[in-house]
Motif scaffolding. Structure first.
Motif, PDB file in Angstrom:
ATOM      1  N   ALA B  87      21.159 -10.228  39.152  1.00 44.43           N
ATOM      2  CA  ALA B  87      21.041 -10.463  37.717  1.00 44.43           C
ATOM      3  C   ALA B  87      22.386 -10.868  37.165  1.00 44.43           C
ATOM      4  O   ALA B  87      23.424 -10.584  37.769  1.00 44.43           O
ATOM      5  N   ARG B  88      22.361 -11.547  36.028  1.00 47.25           N
ATOM      6  CA  ARG B  88      23.624 -11.944  35.428  1.00 47.25           C
ATOM      7  C   ARG B  88      23.510 -11.922  33.917  1.00 47.25           C
ATOM      8  O   ARG B  88      22.415 -11.940  33.365  1.00 47.25           O
ATOM      9  N   THR B  89      24.647 -11.895  33.250  1.00 45.56           N
ATOM     10  CA  THR B  89      24.659 -12.138  31.814  1.00 45.56           C
ATOM     11  C   THR B  89      25.316 -13.481  31.593  1.00 45.56           C
ATOM     12  O   THR B  89      26.040 -13.985  32.451  1.00 45.56           O
ATOM     13  N   PHE B  90      25.041 -14.065  30.451  1.00 47.50           N
ATOM     14  CA  PHE B  90      25.652 -15.355  30.126  1.00 47.50           C
ATOM     15  C   PHE B  90      26.852 -15.131  29.215  1.00 47.50           C
ATOM     16  O   PHE B  90      26.814 -14.284  28.321  1.00 47.50           O
ATOM     17  N   GLN B  91      27.875 -15.909  29.456  1.00 50.08           N
ATOM     18  CA  GLN B  91      29.092 -15.788  28.651  1.00 50.08           C
ATOM     19  C   GLN B  91      28.782 -16.043  27.178  1.00 50.08           C
ATOM     20  O   GLN B  91      29.179 -15.276  26.310  1.00 50.08           O
ATOM     21  N   VAL B  92      28.096 -17.163  26.915  1.00 52.49           N
ATOM     22  CA  VAL B  92      27.571 -17.401  25.579  1.00 52.49           C
ATOM     23  C   VAL B  92      26.154 -16.840  25.601  1.00 52.49           C
ATOM     24  O   VAL B  92      25.312 -17.356  26.314  1.00 52.49           O
ATOM     25  N   PRO B  93      25.915 -15.761  24.856  1.00 57.12           N
ATOM     26  CA  PRO B  93      24.625 -15.086  24.998  1.00 57.12           C
ATOM     27  C   PRO B  93      23.455 -16.045  24.804  1.00 57.12           C
ATOM     28  O   PRO B  93      23.516 -16.957  23.985  1.00 57.12           O
ATOM     29  N   ARG B  94      22.422 -15.841  25.587  1.00 55.54           N
ATOM     30  CA  ARG B  94      21.215 -16.646  25.470  1.00 55.54           C
ATOM     31  C   ARG B  94      20.012 -15.745  25.253  1.00 55.54           C
ATOM     32  O   ARG B  94      19.184 -15.602  26.126  1.00 55.54           O
ATOM     33  N   PRO B  95      19.948 -15.151  24.079  1.00 55.15           N
ATOM     34  CA  PRO B  95      18.795 -14.298  23.816  1.00 55.15           C
ATOM     35  C   PRO B  95      17.559 -15.166  23.576  1.00 55.15           C
ATOM     36  O   PRO B  95      17.680 -16.374  23.400  1.00 55.15           O
ATOM     37  N   PHE B  96      16.375 -14.541  23.578  1.00 58.40           N
ATOM     38  CA  PHE B  96      15.185 -15.216  23.075  1.00 58.40           C
ATOM     39  C   PHE B  96      15.177 -14.939  21.579  1.00 58.40           C
ATOM     40  O   PHE B  96      14.793 -13.858  21.154  1.00 58.40           O
ATOM     41  N   PRO B  97      15.630 -15.885  20.783  1.00 58.06           N
ATOM     42  CA  PRO B  97      16.013 -15.555  19.407  1.00 58.06           C
ATOM     43  C   PRO B  97      14.891 -15.014  18.540  1.00 58.06           C
ATOM     44  O   PRO B  97      15.138 -14.218  17.653  1.00 58.06           O
ATOM     45  N   GLU B  98      13.669 -15.436  18.786  1.00 63.16           N
ATOM     46  CA  GLU B  98      12.603 -15.001  17.885  1.00 63.16           C
ATOM     47  C   GLU B  98      11.924 -13.724  18.357  1.00 63.16           C
ATOM     48  O   GLU B  98      11.096 -13.177  17.647  1.00 63.16           O
ATOM     49  N   MET B  99      12.255 -13.300  19.556  1.00 61.70           N
ATOM     50  CA  MET B  99      11.691 -12.033  19.999  1.00 61.70           C
ATOM     51  C   MET B  99      12.604 -10.905  19.543  1.00 61.70           C
ATOM     52  O   MET B  99      13.809 -11.091  19.393  1.00 61.70           O
ATOM     53  N   THR B 100      12.029  -9.720  19.388  1.00 59.57           N
ATOM     54  CA  THR B 100      12.846  -8.577  19.026  1.00 59.57           C
ATOM     55  C   THR B 100      13.695  -8.174  20.226  1.00 59.57           C
ATOM     56  O   THR B 100      13.442  -8.598  21.356  1.00 59.57           O
ATOM     57  N   ALA B 101      14.700  -7.352  19.946  1.00 57.71           N
ATOM     58  CA  ALA B 101      15.562  -6.871  21.022  1.00 57.71           C
ATOM     59  C   ALA B 101      14.714  -6.202  22.099  1.00 57.71           C
ATOM     60  O   ALA B 101      14.900  -6.425  23.295  1.00 57.71           O
ATOM     61  N   LEU B 102      13.740  -5.419  21.650  1.00 53.08           N
ATOM     62  CA  LEU B 102      12.884  -4.711  22.606  1.00 53.08           C
ATOM     63  C   LEU B 102      12.127  -5.705  23.482  1.00 53.08           C
ATOM     64  O   LEU B 102      12.050  -5.536  24.708  1.00 53.08           O
ATOM     65  N   GLU B 103      11.585  -6.729  22.850  1.00 53.88           N
ATOM     66  CA  GLU B 103      10.806  -7.710  23.617  1.00 53.88           C
ATOM     67  C   GLU B 103      11.681  -8.456  24.615  1.00 53.88           C
ATOM     68  O   GLU B 103      11.243  -8.798  25.713  1.00 53.88           O
ATOM     69  N   ASN B 104      12.924  -8.703  24.213  1.00 53.61           N
ATOM     70  CA  ASN B 104      13.857  -9.339  25.141  1.00 53.61           C
ATOM     71  C   ASN B 104      13.966  -8.524  26.427  1.00 53.61           C
ATOM     72  O   ASN B 104      13.920  -9.056  27.523  1.00 53.61           O
ATOM     73  N   VAL B 105      14.129  -7.224  26.245  1.00 58.31           N
ATOM     74  CA  VAL B 105      14.273  -6.355  27.411  1.00 58.31           C
ATOM     75  C   VAL B 105      12.961  -6.257  28.178  1.00 58.31           C
ATOM     76  O   VAL B 105      12.936  -6.256  29.406  1.00 58.31           O
ATOM     77  N   LEU B 106      11.866  -6.192  27.417  1.00 60.04           N
ATOM     78  CA  LEU B 106      10.539  -6.140  28.037  1.00 60.04           C
ATOM     79  C   LEU B 106      10.355  -7.279  29.034  1.00 60.04           C
ATOM     80  O   LEU B 106       9.815  -7.097  30.127  1.00 60.04           O
ATOM     81  N   LEU B 107      10.804  -8.465  28.621  1.00 54.48           N
ATOM     82  CA  LEU B 107      10.628  -9.618  29.497  1.00 54.48           C
ATOM     83  C   LEU B 107      11.314  -9.410  30.828  1.00 54.48           C
ATOM     84  O   LEU B 107      10.790  -9.771  31.882  1.00 54.48           O
ATOM     85  N   GLY B 108      12.531  -8.830  30.750  1.00 51.62           N
ATOM     86  CA  GLY B 108      13.229  -8.540  31.992  1.00 51.62           C
ATOM     87  C   GLY B 108      12.441  -7.579  32.865  1.00 51.62           C
ATOM     88  O   GLY B 108      12.332  -7.756  34.076  1.00 51.62           O
ATOM     89  N   LEU B 109      11.867  -6.561  32.237  1.00 52.60           N
ATOM     90  CA  LEU B 109      11.079  -5.585  33.003  1.00 52.60           C
ATOM     91  C   LEU B 109       9.836  -6.230  33.598  1.00 52.60           C
ATOM     92  O   LEU B 109       9.453  -5.975  34.739  1.00 52.60           O
ATOM     93  N   MET B 110       9.185  -7.095  32.796  1.00 53.65           N
ATOM     94  CA  MET B 110       7.923  -7.684  33.248  1.00 53.65           C
ATOM     95  C   MET B 110       8.119  -8.662  34.391  1.00 53.65           C
ATOM     96  O   MET B 110       7.303  -8.740  35.303  1.00 53.65           O
ATOM     97  N   PHE B 111       9.187  -9.451  34.308  1.00 55.19           N
ATOM     98  CA  PHE B 111       9.321 -10.543  35.264  1.00 55.19           C
ATOM     99  C   PHE B 111      10.381 -10.316  36.329  1.00 55.19           C
ATOM    100  O   PHE B 111      10.458 -11.063  37.292  1.00 55.19           O
ATOM    101  N   GLY B 112      11.205  -9.301  36.130  1.00 52.99           N
ATOM    102  CA  GLY B 112      12.322  -9.106  37.041  1.00 52.99           C
ATOM    103  C   GLY B 112      11.905  -8.873  38.482  1.00 52.99           C
ATOM    104  O   GLY B 112      12.599  -9.250  39.412  1.00 52.99           O
ATOM    105  N   LYS B 113      10.780  -8.219  38.640  1.00 52.69           N
ATOM    106  CA  LYS B 113      10.244  -8.039  39.993  1.00 52.69           C
ATOM    107  C   LYS B 113       8.861  -8.648  40.025  1.00 52.69           C
ATOM    108  O   LYS B 113       8.180  -8.722  39.000  1.00 52.69           O
ATOM    109  N   ILE B 114       8.442  -9.062  41.201  1.00 50.10           N
ATOM    110  CA  ILE B 114       7.195  -9.819  41.285  1.00 50.10           C
ATOM    111  C   ILE B 114       6.005  -9.034  40.751  1.00 50.10           C
ATOM    112  O   ILE B 114       5.158  -9.550  40.046  1.00 50.10           O
TER     113      ILE B 114
END
Ligand SMILES: Nc1ncnc2c1ncn2[C@@H]1O[C@H](COP(=O)(O)OP(=O)(O)OP(=O)(O)O)[C@@H](O)[C@H]1O
Ligand SMILES: [Mg+2]
Lengths: 338, 247, 291
Positions: B87-114
């Motif tokens: 996993a990595r972070t981006f130097q210039v943040p690349r959030p999903f701007p219209e999703m909430t902070a929680l949803e941003n993290v949710l996406l990582g949980l949902m897709f991070g593993k198959i």
């Protein structure tokens, strides 16, 4: 990871429950109920059956378009799928004499085949450039069909396409060809099915991925979203549905010609309905179609027999200027719903 | 007496990258072992972020090979590497701007593993991750409306959500106050204790010196020095690179 | 052999005209960075204006040009007002908004002028005819060639050799830098649209005399303008001319071998090819985009 709990995940795939849990189901129920019930009060209103039936039809087309837009693919060329579906189905019926029940899905597959080509050739295109490519991509099937007169009857158009057959549900026989009311209910049912599919797409895991791709593709990829596959599948489903609409259209109308089914108008219509209604909500494209199409046909068309479709242009401009997120987003109390 | 060296987690072998004939990275050899925190330092434009891009599959190296946990990953796409635990972070943040902070993290949980969970099943865990980076009060704020430093922390939470084995952090401590850097350092150490290997880019050396076991100094696409932190930063060539006087 | 020359003549005349069409587009694109999908409709409007001046008022064909040159800059300035109101994300919003504008204009033309195909001065006279070879240049082709080349040359001179033109170019290429250098970027915007309008004004009558005008015909002109602009880059008159010729020659060749109706495929195929080869379109050429 010590601090992060690892509970076994509950599998929750029941979309019906989720639909009931969403805040919009009352709206969906009211709209559906009205559409279902009004013919009981006005049983003889052929014009309204026709117009509202077609509104449902264009609602399906708008949702087809929106499935691609979910992933950020703003297409200006969905009439390519529509036209290919119409010609695929119409020509099969014409040459093979098969029933529409067979030719329409096959026609839709022709549309989806073109979708596969888009997926291959346009996979690196994004945003405006994707839009431009799709706009140009309509011309290819149009010009070929226009010029291949010996097979497609060229610009004269294909006439005498058989109408929809009668449906038989047990003892009940529904005559789609003869009764406008039956046809209306058929199209309404189709719209409900498509609406359910649209809801499922938006709320499924895949739909989440599509949304992530739309909002930031690089980040989505880095979080494990298979960008190429997700986008490709969205394109495939979208083109298949648009082709299905096209095939249906050929049998509804009985005649098609290239300038009609590959028109800018048909490319624009799903885009306008979707963006106006709100493309971030599963009901948006539907509401757009149910509001705008009757407005166009019942209010404007009598005054402006030529050029009444300008209303769609006016509406999309107004939408982009004043409420770019569309009607449903404006209405809903929360800023976003999907 | 001989201590067995821990197994290799990531290995770059003679990796080069160029854009339109312009070399950006030249002949990079680098090894990250299990249990290590490696810092990557160097002046602006040295190619640090590009190195991350190559490791994470955002770009593919023009030459050389990258092996991650025993597999040849040089040409893998990012999502596949993510599933493999990177996993990595981006130097210039690349959030999903219209999703909430929680949803941003949710996406990582949902897709991070198959076989990730469905959205509803992962909410609680997403909340915990937000709390870990101190964003629990911003759960329902759209990510586009967060401040830059909050977006950086969100990046970290989102990356952690994919349950990484190797985490690449790109300048997450840039522009922070000393106390805040201290907090980040504590977080990094905590993650390390949980068994995550880390690579950290740090332009101003405020974080790396606190946490890294080893530093790699990069300048103009080349590794000029690698080794124990104290030595690396005192090395004349590294100093010269930072002062801009290196030949 | 002479067949080739014929293609060359037809393609050259057509291509120069396309360069003229693309020139207006590229000036407007340069300032707004909007792919104006209603551009072709503006040319059609200008063409209809010329058509009715010629048909109903009995103006000679060349007499219609000055009128269009006066009217169309006004329309272009209105377009500027329109595009200035588009909010961010600008690129995609302006694409959709101008798509809507194209739809409005198309239907407006349909309501006003009906769906008929119209042509100004249907009959063409041989301007130069070499009986021994079969090569013919019609007066229309000659007019097309001279007017297009003259306009392109004028714009080229304006951009390269006048102070105003240099300021305009600076604005198009580096907006912020131009602003820092004391150029009134806003005024340059109006100016670009005015020039664009002049070019549309000239292109309309030429279009109406060369090709049939009908309400749905604008898309093709837009596609051609976009294709050439992406091929050439913004405000580069020489590359635009080259691009115009290539498109013109390809179309003339397609018309010659496959038949006139296949010609419409050429611009679409060229645009798609161009985009597939260079997916970032105009952005890619400066190398100014970071991951
Ligand atoms: N997509 C690209 N195309 C061409 N050149 C690029 C691209 N991305 C980066 N570069 C170049 O590669 C070099 C290294 O860039 P990089 O972003 O890796 O630097 P960095 O070490 O991270 O610097 P900083 O401290 O500013 O973040 C720079 O000269 C940059 O211009
Ligand atoms: Mg960097």
């Amino acid at each position: 990871m010590g601090t992060i709990s690892r509970k076994p995940y509950r599998k929750q795939n029941n979309f019906f429950c989720r639909f009931l849990a969403s805040e919009t189901w009352p709206l969906a129920a009211v709209v559906g109920g009205l559409l279902l019930a009004w013919p009981l009060c006005f049983p003889k209103a052929d014009l309204y059956y026709q117009v509202l039936g077609m509104a449902c039809f264009y609602g399906v087309l708008a949702m087809a378009w929106n499935i691609l837009a979910l992933a950020g693919g703003i297409s200006l060329g969905h009439s390519a799928f529509f036209g290919l579906g119409a010609y695929g189905s119409g020509l099969l019926a014409h040459y093979q004499g098969w029933s529409p029940a067979v030719t329409i899905p096959l026609g839709a597959m022709v549309g989806a085949g073109y979708g596969v080509l888009w997926g291959i050739f346009f996979q690196r295109l994004r945003g405006v450039y994707f839009g431009l490519a799709t706009l140009a991509a309509v011309e290819i099937p149009r010009v070929i069909i226009d010029n291949w007169g010996s097979f497609t009857y060229g610009s004269l158009g294909l006439v005498g396409i058989p109408g929809l057959p009668d449906l038989r549900l047990g003892a009940v026989e529904i005559s789609l060809g003869a009764s406008l009311r039956a046809l209306y209910y058929f199209l309404l049912a189709l719209m409900c099915l498509a609406g359910a599919l649209h809801f499922w797409v938006m709320h499924s895991r895949w739909g989440w991925g599509l949304r992530a791709i739309r909002e930031n593709e690089a980040a989505a990829a880095m979080l494990g979203v298979n960008v190429r596959r997700s986008f490709f599948l969205a394109l495939l489903l979208s083109s298949f549905l648009a082709g299905l609409c096209g095939g249906l259209y050929a049998h509804l109308l009985g005649l098609i010609e290239p300038a009609l089914v590959f028109s800018l108008h048909l490319s624009a219509l799903p885009l306008v309905l979707s963006i106006f209604g709100g493309r971030f909500h599963f009901l948006g494209p539907l509401l757009g179609a149910l509001l705008l199409y009757p407005l166009d046909q019942l209010v404007l068309q009598p005054y402006l027999p030529m050029g009444h479709a300008a209303i769609y242009g006016v509406v999309i401009i107004a939408t982009i200027f004043f409420w770019p997120r569309g009607l449903t987003t404006c209405l809903s109390k929360r800023r976003r719903s999907v | 007496m001989l201590e067995q060296a821990p197994p290799v987690c990531l290995e770059l072998h003679r990796v080069s990258m160029s854009f339109g004939g312009q070399p950006v990275l030249k002949d990079i050899n680098l090894v990250v072992r299990e249990g290590e925190i490696v810092g990557l330092i160097g002046p602006n434009g040295a190619g640090k972020t590009m190195l991350f891009n190559l490791i994470a599959g955002v770009y593919h190296a023009s030459q050389g090979s990258i092996r991650y946990r025993g597999q040849e990953t040089t040409r893998w796409p990012p999502h596949r590497l993510c599933h493999a635990g990177l996993a990595r972070t981006f130097q210039v943040p690349r959030p999903f701007p219209e999703m909430t902070a929680l949803e941003n993290v949710l996406l990582g949980l949902m897709f991070g593993k198959i076989d990730g969970p469905a959205a509803d099943a992962a909410k609680e865990q997403a909340g915990e991750l937000l709390a870990l980076v101190g964003l629990d009060h911003k759960t329902d704020t759209p990510a586009g409306k967060l401040t830059l430093s909050e977006q950086r922390r969100l990046e970290v939470a989102r990356a952690l959500a994919t349950r990484p084995h190797l985490l690449l952090l790109d300048e997450i401590a840039a522009g922070l106050s000393p106390q805040a850097v201290g907090q980040v350092a504590r977080l990094v150490k905590k993650l390390h204790r949980q068994g995550i290997n880390l690579m950290i880019i740090d332009h101003f050396l405020n974080l790396t010196l606190k946490v890294c076991h080893r530093l790699v100094a990069l300048d103009e696409g080349e590794i000029i020095m690698a080794g124990e932190p104290g030595q690396v930063i005192r090395h004349p060539e590294v100093v010269a690179a930072y002062l801009g006087t290196r030949e | 052999m002479w067949r080739w020359t014929q293609i060359l003549v037809a393609g050259g005349a057509l291509g120069s005209f396309y360069a003229l069409v693309a020139l207006g587009f590229s000036l407007i694109f340069g300032v707004t960075h909007a792919f104006n999908l209603a551009y072709g409709e503006f040319i059609l409007l200008s063409g209809y204006l010329a058509y009715f001046l010629w048909k109903s008022w009995g103006l000679p064909f060349y007499g219609t040009i000055p009128v269009c040159l006066v009217v169309m800059p006004g329309a272009a300035l209105l377009l500027h007002l329109f595009l200035r109101r588009v909010r961010s994300p600008f690129e995609i919003n302006s694409l959709v908004a101008t798509f809507g504008l194209a739809l409005v204009l198309q239907n407006l033309m349909l309501a006003l002028f009906s769906a008929d195909y119209r042509l100004i001065q249907p009959e063409a006279f041989p301007f130069l005819h070499l009986p021994a070879t079969g090569l013919t240049i019609t007066d229309k082709q000659f007019g097309l060639l001279t007017f297009s080349l003259a306009a392109t040359l004028l714009v080229h001179l304006l951009l390269r050799h006048t102070f105003l033109g240099k300021a305009l170019r600076a604005t198009i290429q580096e907006r912020e830098a131009a602003e820092l250098a004391g150029i009134n970027v806003n005024r340059m915007g109006w100016l670009a649209f005015a020039f664009g309008g002049l070019l549309i004004g000239l292109a309309g009558p030429m279009y109406g005399q060369t090709m049939y005008i009908y309400p749905a015909g604008g898309v093709e002109a837009t596609l051609i303008a976009i294709t050439i602009t992406i091929f050439a880059g913004v405000g580069r008159t020489r590359s635009l001319l080259l691009g115009g010729w290539l498109v013109g020659l390809a179309e003339a060749a397609a018309a010659m071998w496959l038949g006139g109706s296949w010609k419409e495929l050429v611009s679409a195929l060229l645009l798609i090819t161009l985009l597939v080869v260079r997916p970032s379109g105009l952005a890619g050429r400066d190398g100014n985009h970071k991951p």
